[in-house]
Motif scaffolding. Structure first.
Motif, short mmCIF file in Angstrom:
data_model
loop_
_atom_site.label_atom_id
_atom_site.label_comp_id
_atom_site.label_asym_id
_atom_site.label_seq_id
_atom_site.Cartn_x
_atom_site.Cartn_y
_atom_site.Cartn_z
N ARG A 257 -14.94 22.63 32.32
CA ARG A 257 -15.56 22.34 33.61
C ARG A 257 -16.06 20.91 33.55
NH1 ARG A 257 -20.99 22.58 35.12
NH2 ARG A 257 -21.32 22.54 37.38
N VAL A 258 -15.44 20.05 34.36
CA VAL A 258 -15.72 18.62 34.28
C VAL A 258 -16.29 18.15 35.61
CG1 VAL A 258 -14.76 16.35 33.83
CG2 VAL A 258 -13.82 18.35 32.66
N ALA A 259 -17.40 17.45 35.55
CA ALA A 259 -18.03 16.91 36.75
C ALA A 259 -17.79 15.41 36.81
CB ALA A 259 -19.52 17.22 36.75
N ILE A 260 -16.63 15.02 37.34
CA ILE A 260 -16.35 13.58 37.41
C ILE A 260 -17.02 12.92 38.60
CG2 ILE A 260 -14.10 13.96 36.32
CD1 ILE A 260 -12.82 13.29 39.02
N GLY A 261 -17.42 13.72 39.58
CA GLY A 261 -17.99 13.12 40.78
C GLY A 261 -19.22 13.85 41.27
N GLY A 262 -20.09 13.07 41.88
CA GLY A 262 -21.22 13.66 42.58
C GLY A 262 -20.83 13.87 44.04
N ASN B 126 -14.83 19.73 45.28
CA ASN B 126 -15.71 20.69 44.61
C ASN B 126 -15.22 21.00 43.20
OD1 ASN B 126 -17.62 21.04 46.67
ND2 ASN B 126 -16.40 22.62 47.68
N MET B 127 -13.89 21.06 43.04
CA MET B 127 -13.34 21.33 41.71
C MET B 127 -13.57 20.14 40.78
SD MET B 127 -11.63 23.77 40.13
CE MET B 127 -10.78 24.69 41.42
N LEU B 128 -13.34 18.93 41.28
CA LEU B 128 -13.49 17.74 40.43
C LEU B 128 -14.95 17.40 40.18
CD1 LEU B 128 -10.69 15.41 41.87
CD2 LEU B 128 -10.60 16.89 39.86
N SER B 129 -15.84 17.96 40.97
CA SER B 129 -17.26 17.66 40.79
C SER B 129 -17.99 18.74 39.99
CB SER B 129 -17.94 17.51 42.15
OG SER B 129 -17.92 18.75 42.84
N GLY B 130 -17.28 19.82 39.64
CA GLY B 130 -17.91 20.89 38.90
C GLY B 130 -18.69 21.86 39.77
N ALA B 131 -18.67 21.66 41.11
CA ALA B 131 -19.37 22.58 42.00
C ALA B 131 -18.68 23.94 42.03
CB ALA B 131 -19.44 22.01 43.42
N LYS C 120 -24.03 25.09 45.11
CA LYS C 120 -23.02 24.13 44.66
C LYS C 120 -23.67 22.80 44.27
CE LYS C 120 -19.02 25.90 47.22
NZ LYS C 120 -18.01 25.59 48.26
N ALA C 121 -24.67 22.38 45.04
CA ALA C 121 -25.36 21.14 44.72
C ALA C 121 -26.06 21.24 43.37
CB ALA C 121 -26.35 20.78 45.82
N MET C 122 -26.66 22.39 43.08
CA MET C 122 -27.32 22.57 41.79
C MET C 122 -26.30 22.50 40.66
SD MET C 122 -30.13 25.55 42.69
CE MET C 122 -31.20 25.28 41.27
N ARG C 123 -25.14 23.10 40.85
CA ARG C 123 -24.09 23.00 39.83
C ARG C 123 -23.66 21.56 39.64
NH1 ARG C 123 -20.04 27.93 41.67
NH2 ARG C 123 -21.21 29.66 40.75
N ASN C 124 -23.47 20.85 40.74
CA ASN C 124 -23.02 19.47 40.66
C ASN C 124 -24.04 18.58 39.95
OD1 ASN C 124 -22.77 16.66 42.75
ND2 ASN C 124 -21.14 17.28 41.36
N THR D 187 -27.55 12.41 44.90
CA THR D 187 -26.25 12.53 44.23
C THR D 187 -26.02 11.38 43.27
OG1 THR D 187 -25.39 13.66 46.19
CG2 THR D 187 -23.78 12.83 44.60
N LEU D 188 -26.41 10.17 43.66
CA LEU D 188 -26.24 9.02 42.77
C LEU D 188 -27.09 9.16 41.51
CD1 LEU D 188 -26.25 6.10 45.37
CD2 LEU D 188 -24.29 6.92 44.05
N LEU D 189 -28.23 9.83 41.61
CA LEU D 189 -29.06 10.05 40.43
C LEU D 189 -28.38 10.94 39.41
CD1 LEU D 189 -32.57 10.44 42.10
CD2 LEU D 189 -31.92 8.70 40.44
N GLY D 190 -27.36 11.70 39.84
CA GLY D 190 -26.58 12.49 38.90
C GLY D 190 -25.73 11.65 37.97
N ASN D 191 -25.60 10.35 38.30
CA ASN D 191 -24.95 9.38 37.40
C ASN D 191 -23.48 9.73 37.12
OD1 ASN D 191 -25.07 6.96 36.05
ND2 ASN D 191 -25.79 7.85 34.13
N HIS D 192 -22.74 10.10 38.16
CA HIS D 192 -21.32 10.40 38.02
C HIS D 192 -20.49 9.13 38.24
CE1 HIS D 192 -23.16 14.28 39.16
NE2 HIS D 192 -22.25 14.81 38.38
N PRO D 193 -19.30 9.06 37.66
CA PRO D 193 -18.48 7.86 37.83
C PRO D 193 -17.81 7.76 39.19
CG PRO D 193 -17.36 9.45 36.43
CD PRO D 193 -18.73 9.98 36.65
#
Length: 526
Positions: free
Chosen positions: A89-94, A57-62, A381-385, A159-165
């Motif tokens: 606040r960094v969203a590296i993952g979905g 959750n921390m690494l995804s920005g949630a 959390k999903a909206m934040r992510n 989640t994949l549509l969020g285009n996270h690495p």
């Protein structure tokens, strides 16, 4: 503690010196390094409550540590970019949450659309993979009507549509039977081979994921570290037993390339997705229309307020004229003044009070229940992510809709109360003319030549702040942490108590001030 990579793919992302502590001060991770490679599946195991979900959750920005009191530090290196977790606040993952966190008031298509509209454009390869993932699912259906397996695939696609690495999955095989778990493992392996991004899976039940995993990492809650172990069931279980016994798990020898310590050691990648929530006008309008319908124009809202004001208009008028002491002697003398006084009490005091109480009770329950469910089911959390601005779409639109509801329903309450009073009077005095009632009832509140009801500003001053304030109180209790359904019920009760107390207090204070302001003119007015 360093967790290096053993896969043959190039490292694409590195987390250095990561430390996480809860708002209460409990340390979850301390000075941890982690490198993730393209096209690998990493199992993340650990005893319950050790912070695995918090990590993703921390690494995804949630989780935003700057807002919620969490303490985080460390650097994230991706391509030629370096980010500081202490300030960014960094969203590296979905994240695909354990309960999927789909927006259950939207269809499958809209769940995908809201993610797509708030992210960067995805590659054709990823788009094709998403289409294949959900090709057999009717996108027009509500997500609530989809099966568990379909909901999970929709959640992965969204989640994949969020285009996270990086793609994080939290307990994806929880509750699945053996066959379904194996199908899930095969689907994830095919997906990661196709889109070539790392997938990190939190798993308590990892037996059916071992065959498709490239690495296994155990969270050692004693040393606040991540320890890489062999990708074998016995090795993972032994490491978990050691952690539970307070011992250090046996680390797996890593002969692979060292952890990336510089951005030049990482494969080239674009910038991380912008962690700043994006505003989309179309979605803002959609949320507003939804809330204005629920809080103002829905049949239940109109009926609720209508019944209350019908009671006010009927009871007060009936008892004033039917139970007046010495009615036969006094009524011919005070009839006109009685109607004028009745108008003031009904339209300036009782109707606004009844409307405010009924609207705030109904809407506070709806708002707290809706937000509480979204918190409990991880939809916030999903909206934040997904970089969906939930505070703008939900909070702002709820408050705006509450303001419109206050004005419209207060006006409707005053009008309906007056109409019911007229019909009641006409029933008591069947030989009287409604024109006479109008002239005497509204003689001083709406005299000829005046555009609006006299005192409309007082009505709005009493109604709007009380209803909007009750909605703000409902939002506050709705957003408080929810650990089970009982917490939602408790939040609803608290929002009703505090919201109604605020409404009654505000109405009482404003009414007293109103009486004081008009007392000097009562003789001329009435």
């Amino acid at each position: 503690m360093t967790v290096a990579s053993t896969a043959h793919h190039a490292p694409i992302l590195s987390v250095a010196s990561l430390s996480i502590a809860q708002p209460a001060g409990r340390v979850l991770l301390s000075d941890v390094d982690l490198t993730l490679n393209a096209g690998e599946i990493v199992l993340l195991a650990g005893p319950s409550g050790t912070g695995k979900s918090t990590l993703i959750n921390m690494l995804s920005g949630a989780i935003d540590p700057r807002e919620e009191g969490w303490q985080a530090s460390g650097e994230i290196r991706y391509g030629n970019q370096v980010y500081d977790l202490a300030s960014d606040r960094v969203a590296i993952g979905g994240v695909v949450f354990q309960n999927f966190a789909l927006f259950d008031d939207l269809s499958v298509a809209d769940n995908l659309a809201i993610a797509r509209d708030h992210s960067d454009a995805i590659s054709p390869t990823l788009s094709a993979a998403i289409d294949r993932l959900i090709e057999d699912i009717d996108r027009r259906q509500p997500v609530a009507s989809a099966s568990g397996g379909q909901r999970q695939r929709v959640a992965i696609a969204r989640t994949l549509l969020g285009n996270h690495p990086v793609l994080f999955l939290d307990e994806p095989n929880s509750g699945l039977d053996v066959s379904s778990s194996r199908q899930l493992a095969g689907m994830l392996r095919a997906l990661v081979d196709e889109i070539d991004i790392p997938i990190v899976i939190i798993a308590h039940h990892f037996r059916h994921l071992i065959d498709v995993a490239d690495r296994a990492v155990v969270l050692d809650s004693n040393a606040h570290a991540l320890v890489e172990v062999a990708v074998e069931t016995n090795a993972i279980e032994a490491a978990l037993t050691a952690v539970e016994n307070g011992e250090a798990p046996t680390a797996h020898a890593v002969p692979a390339p060292p952890v990336a310590t510089d951005t030049r050691d990482l494969a080239e990648g674009g910038p991380l997705p912008d962690a700043t929530a994006r505003w989309e006008l179309g979605w803002g309008v959609r949320f507003f229309l939804r809330y204005i319908w629920e809080l103002c124009f829905s049949p239940s809202a109109l009926l609720f307020v209508g019944l209350g004001c019908t009671i006010v208009g009927f009871v007060t008028t009936w008892f004033v004229f039917m139970y007046l002491p010495f009615r036969d002697y006094l009524l011919p003398v005070i009839h006109s003044d009685a109607l004028a006084g009745l108008a003031f009490s009904e339209l300036r005091v009782l109707a606004p009070l009844m409307a405010a109480v009924l609207i705030s009770v109904r809407n506070s329950s709806l708002i707290t229940a809706s937000i509480g469910h979204k918190v409990y089911s991880d939809q916030i959390k999903a909206m934040r992510n997904l970089n969906v601005p939930h505070r703008l779409y939900i909070n702002t639109m709820v408050m705006a809709a509450s303001g419109v509801a206050a004005v419209f329903l207060a006006a409707a309450a005053v009008s309906l109360t007056a109409w019911v009073a007229m019909m009641t009077w006409a029933h008591i005095f069947p030989d009287g003319s409604t024109y006479m009632w109008r002239d005497q009832f509204l003689q001083r509140l709406w005299p000829p030549g005046v555009s609006f009801l006299v005192g409309w500003d007082w009505i709005l001053a009493k109604t709007v702040p009380s209803i909007v304030g009750a909605s703000a109180i409902a939002l506050y209790f709705g957003y408080r942490p929810k650990h089970d359904v009982l917490d939602i019920n408790k939040a609803i009760a608290q929002s009703l108590i505090w919201g109604l107390s605020f409404v009654l207090s505000w109405q009482s204070v404003l009414t007293l001030i109103e009486f004081k302001q008009v007392s000097a003119r009562l003789e001329a007015t009435f």
